[in-house]
Motif scaffolding. Sequence first.
Motif, mmCIF file in Angstrom:
data_model
loop_
_atom_site.group_PDB
_atom_site.id
_atom_site.type_symbol
_atom_site.label_atom_id
_atom_site.label_comp_id
_atom_site.label_asym_id
_atom_site.label_seq_id
_atom_site.Cartn_x
_atom_site.Cartn_y
_atom_site.Cartn_z
ATOM 1 N N VAL A 233 0.799 -1.061 -0.136
ATOM 2 C CA VAL A 233 -0.068 0.066 0.056
ATOM 3 C C VAL A 233 0.780 1.264 0.058
ATOM 4 N N LEU A 234 2.155 1.236 0.847
ATOM 5 C CA LEU A 234 2.626 2.200 0.746
ATOM 6 C C LEU A 234 3.842 2.209 -0.327
ATOM 7 N N GLU A 235 3.566 1.412 -1.203
ATOM 8 C CA GLU A 235 4.264 1.160 -2.741
ATOM 9 C C GLU A 235 5.788 1.471 -2.411
ATOM 10 N N GLY A 236 6.230 0.711 -1.399
ATOM 11 C CA GLY A 236 7.777 0.596 -1.213
ATOM 12 C C GLY A 236 8.456 -0.644 -1.596
ATOM 13 N N GLY A 237 9.611 -0.590 -2.211
ATOM 14 C CA GLY A 237 10.423 -1.847 -2.428
ATOM 15 C C GLY A 237 11.417 -1.928 -1.251
ATOM 16 N N CYS A 238 12.533 -2.865 -1.587
ATOM 17 C CA CYS A 238 13.385 -3.103 -0.327
ATOM 18 C C CYS A 238 14.400 -1.556 -0.451
ATOM 19 N N ALA A 239 14.352 -0.881 -1.230
ATOM 20 C CA ALA A 239 15.050 0.482 -1.087
ATOM 21 C C ALA A 239 14.365 1.548 -0.249
ATOM 22 N N ALA A 240 13.111 1.300 0.008
ATOM 23 C CA ALA A 240 12.268 2.221 0.823
ATOM 24 C C ALA A 240 12.535 2.164 2.259
ATOM 25 N N PRO A 241 12.411 3.166 3.157
ATOM 26 C CA PRO A 241 12.706 3.215 4.460
ATOM 27 C C PRO A 241 11.544 2.659 5.171
ATOM 28 N N ILE A 242 11.066 1.545 5.016
ATOM 29 C CA ILE A 242 9.783 1.011 5.583
ATOM 30 C C ILE A 242 10.290 -0.290 6.430
ATOM 31 N N GLY A 243 9.600 -0.266 7.742
ATOM 32 C CA GLY A 243 9.911 -1.608 8.551
ATOM 33 C C GLY A 243 8.323 -1.878 9.109
ATOM 34 N N ALA A 244 8.492 -3.336 9.338
ATOM 35 C CA ALA A 244 7.133 -3.702 9.688
ATOM 36 C C ALA A 244 7.354 -4.796 10.618
ATOM 37 N N LEU A 245 6.559 -5.157 11.506
ATOM 38 C CA LEU A 245 6.735 -6.517 12.322
ATOM 39 C C LEU A 245 5.412 -6.816 12.802
#
Length: 330
Positions: A233-245
Amino acid sequence: MRIGTRRSALATTQSGHVAAALTEKLGVETVLVEITTDGDRSQAAGTPLVGAPSMGVFVSALRDALLAGEVDVAVHSLKDLPTYATEGITLAAVPVREDPRDIVVARDGLTLGELPPGSKVGTGSPRRVAQIEALGLGVEVHGLRGNVDTRIGRVREGVLDAVVLARAGLARLDRLDEVTEVLDPLQVLPAPGQGALAVECRSDDAATIAAVAALDDPATRAAVAAERSVMAVLEGGCAAPIGALAELAEGDDGPELWLRAVILSTDGVLSVRRSASAPLGDDPAGWSAAGTALGASLAAEMLVDGAAELMAPHDSTSHQSARSAEVHNA
C-alpha cells in the motif's frame, strides 16, 4: 524434486533446510540447482541497488528457471519477493519463520549504543540507515554490500566498527556466536518478511503445490502477509525506508495478529509510526487474508498521517526544523 536456489552460502543453506524438510515430511528425493541472479551479479560487481528497481533482482532468474521447467521449486528469502503477483507462479509455502530481528556485529563485543560517536557502522539497507540515524547515536553509517563473510570481514579488518545484519541469516549459518547485540524492534523494526522463506511452484503443477504445502505455517504466512500488505500500500520496495513486524498472540477471544510499522525519511528525522491488531478467527486457512486486510488498513492510516510525503526526497535543512510524526494506535 529439483529445488532452485541462489549460489550464496546463505541461500544454499536456506534451500537445504527446505530440501531436508521435504524429505523428512514427504520422503521425496531432492537436488539443489544453483542459479545466478541479476542481484548476485550486481553485488559481485559492487553495483549499488539503491536508486535502482531493486525489489525482485534476486528473484527473477529463479522464477525464469521455474517457468522454463528447469526446476520444480524455487526458494527465496521472502523479503526479496515483489509484493505483486506473478502470472504462472504460486507461493506454495511459507515455512516457520526464523527470528526476524536485526543484529549488530561490532568490534570488542560492543553494542550499538556503546559505540563512541563517529564510529563507522555498515549496512546496505536504507531502512536500517534511517532507523539508526533516528536513534541519534552520532555514528557514521556507511554503505555496505556483499555476503555475510564480506560484511563481517569489514569489522574484523578494522575498516568498520560494526555492521548491522539480519539475525535469521546468521542463525541459519550457525554463526550467532558472532552477534554482539540483537536490536529491539522498538528501536529498529525489521524489513517486511525478514526471517521468512518463500517456496514457489509453477501454478499449473498441482501435484508439487500440494506436496510443498506441507511446509506451510499459517501463523508465519499471516504475519508476513500483514507486513507485505503495508509495503504494498505504501508502494515501497526494499530501497524504501519501511519497517514492519507482525506477531501472533493469544487474545481473550482467540488468536490475534499484532502489527507495527514505520516509514521514515532517508535521514531518519521524520517518521510515521502506527500499530494495530485484529482477530484471526479459528480457521487458519483465513489467517493470511486477515493479515493482508490488517496491513492494508494500517498503511492507509499511515498515508493519512503523511507517509506519502516521506516517500519523496526532502531537504535536509527542513528536516531539522520539522517535528517527527509519531502516531501510535493500539
